[in-house]
Design a protein around this motif. Structure first.
Motif, PDB file in Angstrom:
ATOM      1  N   UNK A   1       0.816  -1.088   0.039  1.00 23.25           N
ATOM      2  CA  UNK A   1      -0.047  -0.025  -0.109  1.00 23.25           C
ATOM      3  C   UNK A   1       0.841   1.346   0.099  1.00 23.25           C
ATOM      4  N   UNK A   2       1.888   0.958   0.695  1.00 19.96           N
ATOM      5  CA  UNK A   2       2.691   2.470   0.866  1.00 19.96           C
ATOM      6  C   UNK A   2       3.655   2.643  -0.387  1.00 19.96           C
ATOM      7  N   UNK A   3       4.126   1.491  -0.967  1.00 16.80           N
ATOM      8  CA  UNK A   3       5.032   1.691  -2.175  1.00 16.80           C
ATOM      9  C   UNK A   3       4.145   2.035  -3.543  1.00 16.80           C
ATOM     10  N   UNK A   4       2.952   1.545  -3.490  1.00 15.10           N
ATOM     11  CA  UNK A   4       2.154   1.671  -4.942  1.00 15.10           C
ATOM     12  C   UNK A   4       0.888   2.582  -4.393  1.00 15.10           C
ATOM     13  N   UNK A   5       0.841   3.343  -3.335  1.00 15.07           N
ATOM     14  CA  UNK A   5      -0.147   4.405  -3.400  1.00 15.07           C
ATOM     15  C   UNK A   5      -1.643   3.954  -3.308  1.00 15.07           C
ATOM     16  N   UNK A   6      -2.026   3.096  -2.463  1.00 21.25           N
ATOM     17  CA  UNK A   6      -3.235   2.336  -2.592  1.00 21.25           C
ATOM     18  C   UNK A   6      -3.850   2.083  -1.016  1.00 21.25           C
ATOM     19  N   UNK A   7      -5.196   2.313  -0.915  1.00 18.47           N
ATOM     20  CA  UNK A   7      -5.647   1.927   0.674  1.00 18.47           C
ATOM     21  C   UNK A   7      -5.792   0.488   0.697  1.00 18.47           C
ATOM     22  N   UNK A   8      -5.587   0.195   1.953  1.00 15.39           N
ATOM     23  CA  UNK A   8      -5.771  -1.238   2.390  1.00 15.39           C
ATOM     24  C   UNK A   8      -7.080  -1.709   1.933  1.00 15.39           C
ATOM     25  N   UNK A   9      -8.101  -1.092   2.278  1.00 15.95           N
ATOM     26  CA  UNK A   9      -9.433  -1.749   1.890  1.00 15.95           C
ATOM     27  C   UNK A   9      -9.524  -2.185   0.262  1.00 15.95           C
ATOM     28  N   UNK A  10      -8.950  -0.928  -0.398  1.00 20.80           N
ATOM     29  CA  UNK A  10      -9.005  -1.426  -1.878  1.00 20.80           C
ATOM     30  C   UNK A  10      -8.193  -2.533  -2.231  1.00 20.80           C
ATOM     31  N   UNK A  11      -7.070  -2.762  -1.758  1.00 24.10           N
ATOM     32  CA  UNK A  11      -6.137  -3.784  -1.801  1.00 24.10           C
ATOM     33  C   UNK A  11      -6.702  -5.107  -1.571  1.00 24.10           C
ATOM     34  N   UNK A  12      -7.391  -5.121  -0.360  1.00 24.66           N
ATOM     35  CA  UNK A  12      -7.908  -6.378   0.035  1.00 24.66           C
ATOM     36  C   UNK A  12      -9.037  -6.761  -0.945  1.00 24.66           C
ATOM     37  N   UNK A  13      -9.919  -5.732  -1.326  1.00 21.20           N
ATOM     38  CA  UNK A  13     -11.069  -6.077  -2.378  1.00 21.20           C
ATOM     39  C   UNK A  13     -10.293  -6.617  -3.544  1.00 21.20           C
ATOM     40  N   UNK A  14      -9.199  -6.106  -4.002  1.00 23.18           N
ATOM     41  CA  UNK A  14      -8.588  -6.732  -5.245  1.00 23.18           C
ATOM     42  C   UNK A  14      -8.178  -8.031  -4.826  1.00 23.18           C
ATOM     43  N   UNK A  15      -7.458  -8.296  -3.965  1.00 21.88           N
ATOM     44  CA  UNK A  15      -6.985  -9.554  -3.475  1.00 21.88           C
ATOM     45  C   UNK A  15      -8.071 -10.731  -3.352  1.00 21.88           C
ATOM     46  N   UNK A  16      -8.845 -10.247  -2.858  1.00 19.98           N
ATOM     47  CA  UNK A  16     -10.200 -11.108  -2.551  1.00 19.98           C
ATOM     48  C   UNK A  16     -10.632 -11.747  -3.770  1.00 19.98           C
ATOM     49  N   UNK A  17     -10.901 -11.139  -4.864  1.00 18.07           N
ATOM     50  CA  UNK A  17     -11.481 -11.765  -6.322  1.00 18.07           C
ATOM     51  C   UNK A  17     -10.250 -12.516  -6.876  1.00 18.07           C
ATOM     52  N   UNK A  18      -8.895 -12.080  -6.767  1.00 20.11           N
ATOM     53  CA  UNK A  18      -7.870 -12.808  -7.248  1.00 20.11           C
ATOM     54  C   UNK A  18      -7.632 -14.035  -6.512  1.00 20.11           C
ATOM     55  N   UNK A  19      -7.663 -14.074  -5.330  1.00 25.97           N
ATOM     56  CA  UNK A  19      -6.997 -15.500  -4.718  1.00 25.97           C
ATOM     57  C   UNK A  19      -8.439 -16.297  -4.463  1.00 25.97           C
ATOM     58  N   UNK A  20      -9.498 -15.895  -5.083  1.00 21.83           N
ATOM     59  CA  UNK A  20     -10.659 -16.967  -5.193  1.00 21.83           C
ATOM     60  C   UNK A  20     -10.329 -17.823  -6.380  1.00 21.83           C
ATOM     61  N   UNK A  21      -9.729 -17.345  -7.338  1.00 21.15           N
ATOM     62  CA  UNK A  21      -9.212 -18.063  -8.686  1.00 21.15           C
ATOM     63  C   UNK A  21      -7.941 -18.848  -8.311  1.00 21.15           C
ATOM     64  N   UNK A  22      -6.772 -18.249  -7.718  1.00 21.90           N
ATOM     65  CA  UNK A  22      -5.701 -18.723  -7.439  1.00 21.90           C
ATOM     66  C   UNK A  22      -5.654 -19.781  -6.566  1.00 21.90           C
ATOM     67  N   UNK A  23      -6.331 -19.744  -5.412  1.00 24.81           N
ATOM     68  CA  UNK A  23      -6.307 -20.828  -4.273  1.00 24.81           C
ATOM     69  C   UNK A  23      -7.941 -21.363  -4.261  1.00 24.81           C
ATOM     70  N   UNK A  24      -8.383 -21.558  -5.590  1.00 25.68           N
ATOM     71  CA  UNK A  24      -9.484 -22.216  -5.521  1.00 25.68           C
ATOM     72  C   UNK A  24     -10.032 -23.173  -4.952  1.00 25.68           C
TER      73      UNK A  24
END
Length: 537
Positions: free
Chosen positions: A436-459
């Motif tokens: 979040x610090x390095x790429x200027x993004x809020x934690x909730x927004x990052x968690x939302x992005x990861x949530x959709x990605x890990x649903x596929x990656x860790x099916x």
């Protein structure tokens, strides 16, 4: 179809046929001979690789595409004298003899379909592997399984010449391999000695392969003789490959009297292959063959360790859900590197947890059950933290990750590890905060992005090796009532369902358009059934 049959529906004319003067219709004979390749195999009676080991397959030749050359091989074309049975029995065998184990020169359809499913799924995940070009079922129920790869040489092809001290042949093979890799764009421009560059390439490739296999819970029987793996660290034979849903690091495959390595032991076997190549390169450069033990502390071993650690951490960040182009930037920072390493160690503690039940026999080997599915944690934590804004309690964590293998005693034991469970989540969050610090993004927004990605990656219902075998049985059973297009559509659908890659887009084109009601029904049935196999081998 006729072209494929004419090209690949082959049976070799072998030594048995010649000695016994078997009558052959001359019009059926192909103009040119085909080649079975010799290579060292430790399980073979010949310890110098003189009579091993394309025991039932041939190299058909190569296909020249615009950007690369592809080797084509066919398995199931009949017994060659390189099979172990000939060395053990001191006699030749008919193409389809079943007199002794390892003497049968045929393949079966189920073996070809399983390899096709498995290899395509792994290929879509970026794991190096041979590919299936065609599966041909013969009238007697056997099969010719046709495989393709940009270079199907194995380390064992080199090791046979090394064992026999054939310096010139070894040099010719190394030169051929380098030239071939340059043609395919897989070898760097050589600014120094090309053999030193070759060793560097091999060290990196086998370090990467070992790290990916271990990270993906992929059991692959790798041994020092390098007969079961490609020169780029790719998978060549799916007979003993196992894909686990849990980190079953106690599992050993048993083949006859020989017991395999485990998942964690694969790394050292890969290092031994690199060590042998250090011995080969020194032999090529000096003309003097030194003992393998002199290369135990060789620079190539250090390079292997460095690459293994980096790739393993890259794999960890991928499973957390980060995108490829951000991962290397994160690992370039010393603080983040240390945090990822710390998280990895804590994750591994729970991955390696085993049931109170002792080691026991399974269908193809022995194992002791792993009890936690840590991919469940990686998949569910972003959504949990986004909703509750707190860490999981120890009971919540253990309830989430426990598999069917975990007894009440096992669960109770690890619920007392509340400090470890909290530290795991803290370290995970530190990695996210660094991003979040390095790429200027809020934690909730990052968690939302990861949530959709890990649903596929860790099916959740990830298809394991057992599930693939089960689906293969279904396909074999049902294929007689499916057209070729429907059969391809079914296979494409299974592969598309199991790529575990958020960036993946299907490249099977019209096969999805042609999918029939029967195919959809089989796919839906397979999706429902595979959950049964999620945590099994």
């Amino acid at each position: 179809e006729n072209v494929l049959l004419d090209m690949f529906s082959l049976q070799i004319l072998n030594e048995f046929d010649v000695l016994n003067k078997v009558q052959i219709d001359q019009s059926l004979l192909k103009k040119n001979p085909y080649m079975a390749t010799r290579y060292l195999q430790s399980a073979h009676p010949s310890k110098h690789g003189k009579t091993s080991d394309d025991g039932r397959s041939i190299w058909n030749g190569f296909f020249k595409a615009r950007r690369a050359l592809w080797d084509i091989t066919s398995s199931g074309t009949g017994a060659t004298y390189l099979n172990p049975a000939t060395s053990k029995e001191k006699r030749f065998f008919q193409a389809d003899s079943r007199d002794v184990s390892y003497g049968f020169g045929r393949a079966v359809v189920s073996e070809g379909i399983r390899a096709a499913l498995f290899s395509e799924m792994l290929h879509k995940r970026g794991i190096r592997t041979e590919r299936t070009l065609a599966i041909i079922q013969t009238e007697n129920g056997s099969a010719v399984n046709v495989r393709a790869g940009k270079n199907l040489l194995r380390p064992a092809h080199f090791f046979g010449f090394l064992k026999r001290n054939e310096h010139q042949s070894l040099k010719d093979l190394a030169d051929y391999y380098i030239e071939r890799e340059q043609v395919n764009g897989n070898f760097p421009d050589v600014a120094e000695d090309k053999y030193t560059t070759l060793l560097s390439v091999i060290s990196k490739r086998f370090a990467r392969a070992a790290a990916v296999f271990e990270s993906e819970y992929l059991f692959y029987w790798m041994d020092w003789d390098g007969d079961n793996i490609l020169m780029d660290g790719g998978i060549i034979d799916y007979g003993s490959v196992r894909q686990f849903g849990l980190f079953h690091h106690h599992y050993h495959y048993i083949d006859g009297e020989k017991m395999s390595t485990s998942i964690t032991e694969q790394k050292n076997k890969a290092k031994q292959i690199v060590q042998t190549f250090a011995q080969i390169i020194d032999y090529l450069q000096t003309g003097n063959k030194k003992a393998k033990k002199h290369f135990k502390s060789h620079w190539s071993q250090d390079l292997f360790e460095q690459v293994f650690q980096v790739v393993f951490m890259q794999q960890t960040l991928r499973k957390i859900g980060f995108e490829e182009f951000h991962i290397n930037t994160m690992l370039a920072d010393v603080v983040c590197y240390d945090e990822v390493q710390n998280f990895q160690q804590q994750l591994r503690y729970f991955e390696k947890a085993v049931a109170a039940r002792k080691e026991h026999a399974v269908a193809d080997g022995i194992m002791r059950d792993a009890i936690f599915c840590m991919r469940d944690f990686l998949r569910e934590f972003p959504a949990f933290y986004l909703q509750h804004e707190r860490f999981m309690s120890a009971p919540e964590f253990i309830s989430m990750v426990s598999s069917d293998y975990a007894s009440q005693i096992d669960r109770a034991k690890y619920r007392r590890q509340s400090k470890r469970i909290e530290n795991l989540q803290k370290t995970y969050l530190k990695i996210l905060e660094f991003y979040c610090d390095g790429f200027q993004i809020t934690l909730p927004k990052l968690l939302g992005t990861l949530k959709s990605r890990v649903a596929i990656i860790n099916q959740e219902d990830k298809l394991t090796g057992h599930g693939i075998s089960h689906l293969t049985d279904i396909i074999v059973k049902e294929k007689s009532r499916l057209s070729n297009d429907e059969l391809h559509s079914l296979i494409a659908g299974v592969i598309d369902d199991n790529t575990l890659n958020p960036e993946y887009t299907s490249d099977y084109g019209d096969f999805h358009v042609k999918r029939s009601a029967d195919v959809d029904k089989l796919l839906d049935w397979g999706r429902k059934k595979r959950d049964k196999f999620r945590q099994t081998i």
